[in-house]
Design a protein around this motif. Structure first.
Motif, short mmCIF file in Angstrom:
data_model
loop_
_atom_site.label_atom_id
_atom_site.label_comp_id
_atom_site.label_asym_id
_atom_site.label_seq_id
_atom_site.Cartn_x
_atom_site.Cartn_y
_atom_site.Cartn_z
N GLU A 1 -6.64 23.39 -1.58
CA GLU A 1 -5.19 23.40 -1.43
C GLU A 1 -4.75 22.44 -0.31
N VAL A 2 -5.53 22.37 0.75
CA VAL A 2 -5.23 21.43 1.82
C VAL A 2 -5.23 20.00 1.28
N MET A 3 -6.23 19.65 0.49
CA MET A 3 -6.29 18.31 -0.07
C MET A 3 -5.15 18.06 -1.05
N PHE A 4 -4.70 19.10 -1.73
CA PHE A 4 -3.55 18.97 -2.63
C PHE A 4 -2.32 18.52 -1.85
N PHE A 5 -2.08 19.16 -0.71
CA PHE A 5 -0.92 18.78 0.10
C PHE A 5 -1.14 17.46 0.83
N VAL A 6 -2.39 17.11 1.12
CA VAL A 6 -2.67 15.82 1.72
C VAL A 6 -2.14 14.70 0.82
N GLY A 7 -2.25 14.89 -0.50
CA GLY A 7 -1.74 13.89 -1.43
C GLY A 7 -0.24 13.67 -1.28
N TRP A 8 0.51 14.76 -1.11
CA TRP A 8 1.96 14.62 -0.95
C TRP A 8 2.31 14.01 0.40
N PHE A 9 1.60 14.40 1.45
CA PHE A 9 1.84 13.78 2.76
C PHE A 9 1.47 12.30 2.72
N TRP A 10 0.41 11.97 2.02
CA TRP A 10 -0.02 10.57 1.91
C TRP A 10 1.09 9.74 1.27
N SER A 11 1.64 10.22 0.18
CA SER A 11 2.71 9.47 -0.49
C SER A 11 3.94 9.34 0.41
N TRP A 12 4.26 10.42 1.14
CA TRP A 12 5.41 10.38 2.04
C TRP A 12 5.22 9.32 3.13
N PHE A 13 4.04 9.32 3.76
CA PHE A 13 3.77 8.33 4.80
C PHE A 13 3.76 6.91 4.23
N ASP A 14 3.24 6.75 3.01
CA ASP A 14 3.21 5.43 2.39
C ASP A 14 4.62 4.90 2.17
N PHE A 15 5.51 5.75 1.66
CA PHE A 15 6.90 5.35 1.45
C PHE A 15 7.61 5.07 2.78
N ALA A 16 7.37 5.94 3.76
CA ALA A 16 8.12 5.86 5.01
C ALA A 16 7.66 4.72 5.91
N LEU A 17 6.34 4.48 5.97
CA LEU A 17 5.82 3.47 6.88
C LEU A 17 5.85 2.06 6.31
N PHE A 18 5.90 1.95 5.00
CA PHE A 18 5.90 0.62 4.37
C PHE A 18 7.04 0.50 3.37
N PRO A 19 8.29 0.65 3.83
CA PRO A 19 9.42 0.59 2.90
C PRO A 19 9.62 -0.79 2.30
N SER A 20 9.07 -1.83 2.94
CA SER A 20 9.24 -3.18 2.40
C SER A 20 8.54 -3.36 1.07
N GLN A 21 7.51 -2.52 0.79
CA GLN A 21 6.81 -2.62 -0.48
C GLN A 21 7.72 -2.23 -1.64
N LEU A 22 8.75 -1.44 -1.36
CA LEU A 22 9.67 -0.98 -2.40
C LEU A 22 11.09 -1.44 -2.08
N SER A 23 11.20 -2.66 -1.60
CA SER A 23 12.51 -3.15 -1.17
C SER A 23 13.52 -3.19 -2.31
N ASP A 24 13.04 -3.44 -3.53
CA ASP A 24 13.96 -3.48 -4.67
C ASP A 24 14.46 -2.09 -5.04
N VAL A 25 13.72 -1.05 -4.64
CA VAL A 25 14.05 0.31 -5.05
C VAL A 25 14.80 1.05 -3.94
N ILE A 26 14.33 0.94 -2.71
CA ILE A 26 14.91 1.73 -1.62
C ILE A 26 15.61 0.87 -0.58
N GLY A 27 15.72 -0.44 -0.83
CA GLY A 27 16.44 -1.31 0.09
C GLY A 27 15.69 -1.66 1.35
N GLY A 28 14.37 -1.47 1.35
CA GLY A 28 13.56 -1.86 2.50
C GLY A 28 13.72 -0.97 3.72
N GLN A 29 14.23 0.24 3.55
CA GLN A 29 14.39 1.13 4.70
C GLN A 29 14.10 2.56 4.27
N TRP A 30 13.88 3.40 5.27
CA TRP A 30 13.57 4.82 5.03
C TRP A 30 14.35 5.68 6.01
#
Length: 273
Positions: free
Chosen positions: A92-121
């Motif tokens: 279960e811990v690893m299950f939630f690690v996946g969601w935290f991983w995605s959150w950190f990926d979106f939040a720390l590297f918003p430039s990767q999704l600049s067309d979707v989120i405008g390059g900011q978080w």
């Protein structure tokens, strides 16, 4: 004498429920996959899978309780049950690690999704986020208090205080229900919806799955409370309650990380709703 038991292990008799569980899991996952693609008949597969899993949980856990009451859970068996619960919580811990991983990926590297989120978080499309020091803080205090009450109940059980055990369980269950109510209220009044952007999707998936675990943990504790009234559990034999307490503490700890990462840090600098 050849059939006499001369060991501390519990040898299970052949049972149909593992096969039912496997078939139900297959139907459930197939129904989910079909529903994602909008294919007809998906709800039939999904319904059969869910019904089969619920029936399996009820029947299988009922048998485990019966085995515990008739003395099959020897110290060796209890040790292995603890190992199993530890591995389950680790998964279960690893299950939630996946969601935290995605959150950190979106939040720390918003430039990767600049067309979707405008390059900011948070993304530009998010006009306001949840105020972490309103309902989320209240829910944090509720879960912290519930961790205290379930520990109190465990302490009372170990020392033979049945009334204290009942009171501690009742308080924990009530606090768990309050948490679920406030979580639902927060969702109904949220300033953003699920699926509109990565922020909304990650937020609802992480907090929603945690809310589901709170509901499961509350049901787990209700079953334990019912068993207490039936006279189950002794200071030396109470792994069922111990497993429920472990699970509830796991839910508490995950929420603390969610509160800090998703609510406080994840919405830092944005307008609060």
């Amino acid at each position: 004498m050849s059939g006499a038991k001369n060991h501390d292990y519990h040898i299970l008799a052949p049972d149909i429920w593992p096969l039912v569980a496997a078939f139900s899991a297959l139907m459930f996952t197939s129904g989910m996959a079909l529903s994602f693609h909008g294919l007809s008949g998906a709800h039939i597969f999904l319904g059969i899978g869910i019904a089969g899993l619920i029936a399996t949980f009820f029947a299988w856990f009922s048998k485990i309780v019966h085995e515990a009451q008739q003395g099959d859970h020897t110290p060796v068996v209890q040790l292995h049950l603890r190992y199993g619960m530890i591995l389950f919580i680790a998964s279960e811990v690893m299950f939630f690690v996946g969601w935290f991983w995605s959150w950190f990926d979106f939040a720390l590297f918003p430039s990767q999704l600049s067309d979707v989120i405008g390059g900011q978080w948070p993304p530009k499309a998010i006009e306001a986020v949840m105020d972490p020091f309103a309902l989320p803080l209240l829910n944090t205090l509720i879960l912290l208090c519930s961790g205290t009450t379930v520990t109190w109940a465990h302490h009372c059980l170990i020392h033979g205080d049945r009334e204290g055990l009942k009171k501690g369980l009742w308080l924990t269950i009530i606090l768990g229900l309050f948490f679920s109510f406030f979580q639902a209220y927060e969702y109904m009044h949220a300033p953003f919806a699920f699926g509109q952007n990565t922020y909304g999707s990650a937020f609802y998936m992480a907090t929603g799955f945690h809310g589901f675990h709170v509901i499961v943990g509350t049901i787990f504790l209700i079953v334990c409370l019912r068993r207490v009234y039936l006279g189950h559990f002794t200071p030396r034999h109470h792994f069922g309650f111990e497993a429920a307490a472990w699970y509830w503490h796991f839910v508490d700890v995950v929420w603390l990380f969610l509160f800090v990462v998703v609510y406080v840090w994840g919405g830092w600098g944005a307008h609060y709703h």
